[in-house]
Design a protein around this motif. Structure first.
Motif, PDB file in Angstrom:
ATOM      1  N   ASP A 233      -2.982  -5.288   5.008  1.00 24.52           N
ATOM      2  CA  ASP A 233      -3.121  -4.056   4.214  1.00 24.52           C
ATOM      3  C   ASP A 233      -4.569  -3.570   4.235  1.00 24.52           C
ATOM      4  O   ASP A 233      -5.452  -4.156   3.597  1.00 24.52           O
ATOM      5  CB  ASP A 233      -2.671  -4.327   2.775  1.00 24.52           C
ATOM      6  CG  ASP A 233      -2.448  -3.037   2.003  1.00 24.52           C
ATOM      7  OD1 ASP A 233      -3.314  -2.149   2.058  1.00 24.52           O
ATOM      8  OD2 ASP A 233      -1.394  -2.914   1.351  1.00 24.52           O
ATOM      9  N   GLU A 236      -5.893  -2.700   0.660  1.00 20.66           N
ATOM     10  CA  GLU A 236      -6.267  -3.866  -0.146  1.00 20.66           C
ATOM     11  C   GLU A 236      -7.602  -4.417   0.366  1.00 20.66           C
ATOM     12  O   GLU A 236      -8.497  -4.742  -0.432  1.00 20.66           O
ATOM     13  CB  GLU A 236      -5.186  -4.957  -0.094  1.00 20.66           C
ATOM     14  CG  GLU A 236      -5.472  -6.078  -1.092  1.00 20.66           C
ATOM     15  CD  GLU A 236      -4.699  -7.369  -0.836  1.00 20.66           C
ATOM     16  OE1 GLU A 236      -4.065  -7.520   0.232  1.00 20.66           O
ATOM     17  OE2 GLU A 236      -4.762  -8.254  -1.713  1.00 20.66           O
ATOM     18  N   THR A 239     -10.411  -2.265  -0.698  1.00 20.29           N
ATOM     19  CA  THR A 239     -10.648  -2.403  -2.143  1.00 20.29           C
ATOM     20  C   THR A 239     -11.551  -3.616  -2.413  1.00 20.29           C
ATOM     21  O   THR A 239     -12.503  -3.534  -3.212  1.00 20.29           O
ATOM     22  CB  THR A 239      -9.296  -2.544  -2.888  1.00 20.29           C
ATOM     23  OG1 THR A 239      -8.513  -1.375  -2.616  1.00 20.29           O
ATOM     24  CG2 THR A 239      -9.488  -2.698  -4.390  1.00 20.29           C
ATOM     25  N   ARG A 372      -4.179   3.261  -7.270  1.00 19.82           N
ATOM     26  CA  ARG A 372      -5.567   3.138  -6.780  1.00 19.82           C
ATOM     27  C   ARG A 372      -6.561   3.445  -7.895  1.00 19.82           C
ATOM     28  O   ARG A 372      -7.687   2.936  -7.895  1.00 19.82           O
ATOM     29  CB  ARG A 372      -5.801   4.052  -5.573  1.00 19.82           C
ATOM     30  CG  ARG A 372      -4.787   3.887  -4.460  1.00 19.82           C
ATOM     31  CD  ARG A 372      -4.705   2.490  -3.887  1.00 19.82           C
ATOM     32  NE  ARG A 372      -3.552   2.369  -2.971  1.00 19.82           N
ATOM     33  CZ  ARG A 372      -3.121   1.225  -2.456  1.00 19.82           C
ATOM     34  NH1 ARG A 372      -3.678   0.072  -2.762  1.00 19.82           N
ATOM     35  NH2 ARG A 372      -2.079   1.210  -1.646  1.00 19.82           N
ATOM     36  N   ALA A 375      -7.167   0.206  -9.522  1.00 22.70           N
ATOM     37  CA  ALA A 375      -8.123  -0.624  -8.770  1.00 22.70           C
ATOM     38  C   ALA A 375      -9.548  -0.138  -9.027  1.00 22.70           C
ATOM     39  O   ALA A 375     -10.480  -0.935  -9.159  1.00 22.70           O
ATOM     40  CB  ALA A 375      -7.800  -0.556  -7.279  1.00 22.70           C
ATOM     41  N   TYR A 400      -0.876  -4.179  -5.403  1.00 19.03           N
ATOM     42  CA  TYR A 400      -1.826  -5.281  -5.190  1.00 19.03           C
ATOM     43  C   TYR A 400      -1.148  -6.589  -5.572  1.00 19.03           C
ATOM     44  O   TYR A 400      -0.670  -6.731  -6.700  1.00 19.03           O
ATOM     45  CB  TYR A 400      -3.095  -5.099  -6.028  1.00 19.03           C
ATOM     46  CG  TYR A 400      -3.960  -3.961  -5.535  1.00 19.03           C
ATOM     47  CD1 TYR A 400      -4.837  -4.146  -4.474  1.00 19.03           C
ATOM     48  CD2 TYR A 400      -3.873  -2.702  -6.110  1.00 19.03           C
ATOM     49  CE1 TYR A 400      -5.623  -3.098  -4.004  1.00 19.03           C
ATOM     50  CE2 TYR A 400      -4.643  -1.643  -5.645  1.00 19.03           C
ATOM     51  CZ  TYR A 400      -5.521  -1.864  -4.589  1.00 19.03           C
ATOM     52  OH  TYR A 400      -6.280  -0.819  -4.118  1.00 19.03           O
ATOM     53  N   LEU A 403      -4.001  -9.452  -7.727  1.00 16.36           N
ATOM     54  CA  LEU A 403      -5.385  -8.954  -7.732  1.00 16.36           C
ATOM     55  C   LEU A 403      -6.268  -9.816  -8.634  1.00 16.36           C
ATOM     56  O   LEU A 403      -7.406 -10.165  -8.290  1.00 16.36           O
ATOM     57  CB  LEU A 403      -5.407  -7.490  -8.208  1.00 16.36           C
ATOM     58  CG  LEU A 403      -6.764  -6.820  -8.222  1.00 16.36           C
ATOM     59  CD1 LEU A 403      -7.332  -6.671  -6.817  1.00 16.36           C
ATOM     60  CD2 LEU A 403      -6.698  -5.435  -8.896  1.00 16.36           C
TER      61      LEU A 403
END
Ligand code: EPU
Length: 420
Positions: A233, A236, A239, A372, A375, A400, A403
């Motif tokens: 991903d 991810e 991030t 998002r 995040a 996620y 996370l």
């Protein structure tokens, strides 16, 4: 109801392993409807949008079980041509892929209109135009879409007015069993499109050009099930790269395809952050000193809209002014009011946010308004002084996998508490 609690101030150090790409796994899971049998998919992320997709498929007669190592066995032999329950499909955008898959297998589809993260208006006119070009009659009634291709789908040329990820994937899904050649022009070029093409080709499809802006799909008589590994991903991964840059420290972001992250790497370097690129990982090192930049979202290989909120959070800590323009989803700025609760100075005009960086940021109670955005709030909280409490955790869990656990392993003081 859950809350994420972050006590800010710790740097991030160590290794993080990235899960499979949600936005590739979703179309692939629905595309399994076409091959009528038992597929084994590796690297399927453990996120709630995938669980919801599997519930939709089960309600239509599919069977699945999770195997060890994140693998998923999905048997679509028993799928029936029925209407999927509205309460499931209305919760996610990925359910649009059900339309292409049901049309391809049964020549008809009845699907509730899709939901997903709320960035304002998210039309599906390009999907509808494409299904029409392939010979389906599409109508809307009572919040549902009905598509009928009485004599089966026929290949055709389709020009997308917008390089839509969803419409490109749906045309590929619908086109693989259509009669003749389907050509999608102005196609999306995202890695998820390439992943879907690779999966379908392994099942016996004939798709060429995925990853360029013209995709050609020559219809075949049938597909067989297969075993396939979903790509990592990129969002991810991006991030975690931005999290490390913001909080400081040194993080190896592993199990990735670094080329997918070229734009994110370039933008981080532009801020002054060090990113070293290796075969299947990148190392982000940060002393928390970085400068403001200008960002404009664009379809791949441009800067991903799905990375814009995370960069906004980071740039609150940058020296100088930054601007972020999102021309893909201009309704994606709802998180700005939440960041302001921490002390951020951001003003939004139209589809552009201006961020005055470098002001003191302190922990606050905030609400994740979408995946998002959630995040982004976590990233902002990592570097803030004090404690942040973030509600709306269910949005974050849509995309996620673990996370909190992954960040904790990097040294972050983070926990998820249940409010029930
Ligand atoms: N659009 C139209 N008509 C259409 C389809 C799209 O006008 O028929 C517009 C949209 O309103 C938007 C633009 O075209 O302005 C791009 O939309 P696209 O169709 O590419 O997006 P999507 O398929 O709905 C996927 C991802 C999103 C990601 C976008 C853009 C999935 C399930 N969702 O959405 O992911 O932001 O592509 O890359 O694949 C996320 O993961 O957080 C997420 C929102």
């Amino acid at each position: 109801m859950k809350k994420i609690i972050v006590r800010g101030g710790n740097p991030l150090n160590g290794d993080v392993y990235i899960s499979g790409m949600k936005n590739a796994a979703l179309p692939i899971i629905f595309a399994c409807i076409l091959n009528r049998g038992k597929n084994v998919l590796y690297n399927v992320p453990d996120v709630s949008d995938i669980d919801l997709s599997l519930e939709i498929l089960e309600s239509l007669g599919a069977k699945h079980r999770r195997l060890a190592d994140g693998a998923l066995e999905l048997d679509t032999e028993g799928v029936r041509s029925e209407t999927a329950p509205y309460e499931f499909v209305s919760k996610m955008r990925g359910s649009t892929y059900l339309i292409g898959a049901m049309l391809g297998r049964f020549g008809e589809a009845r699907v509730g209109l899709p939901g997903g993260c709320d960035f304002g208006d998210r039309p599906i006119d390009q999907h509808v135009k494409g299904f029409g070009a392939l010979g389906a009659k599409v109508s809307f009634e009572d919040g549902s879409l009905r598509a009928d291709a009485g004599n089966g789908l026929r290949g055709n040329s389709i020009y997308l007015d917008i390089a839509s990820v969803g419409a490109t994937a749906n045309m590929m899904i619908a086109g693989v069993l259509a009669n003749g050649l389907t050509v999608v022009m102005n196609a999306a070029r995202e890695p998820h499109i390439v992943d879907l093409a690779n999966f379908l080709n392994m099942c016996g499809a004939d798709i060429r050009g995925a990853g360029t802006n013209t995709v050609k799909i020559r219809g075949v008589g049938g597909l067989h099930p297969c075993t396939y590994t979903i790509s990592p991903d990129m969002i991810e991964a991006g991030t975690f790269m931005v999290a490390a840059a913001t909080a400081g420290g040194s993080v190896n972001v592993r199990n990735i395809i670094p080329e997918h992250l070229d734009t994110i790497t370039a933008k981080l370097r532009e801020t002054g952050i060090s990113v070293d690129v290796f075969d299947d990982y990148v190392t982000v090192s940060s002393d928390k000193r970085f400068r403001g930049v200008t960002i404009k979202t664009w379809p791949y290989p441009g800067f991903a809209t799905d990375m814009h909120p995370q960069f906004s959070a980071m740039l609150c800590y940058a020296s100088g002014v930054s601007t972020i323009s999102d021309v893909i989803f201009d309704g994606r700025f709802k998180y700005v009011n939440e960041l302001k609760k921490m002390g951020a100075d951001i003003s939004v005009s139209g589809y552009t946010a201006s961020i005055m960086g470098g002001l003191p940021m302190r922990g606050a109670a905030m609400h994740a308004t979408d995946l998002r955005a959630g995040a982004a709030l976590v990233i902002a909280a990592l570097a803030a002084k004090g404690v942040s409490e973030i509600s709306g955790v269910e949005y974050i869990e849509r995309g996620y996998s673990e996370l909190d656990k992954k960040l904790r392993a990097l040294g972050v003081d983070i926990e998820i508490v249940s409010l029930d």
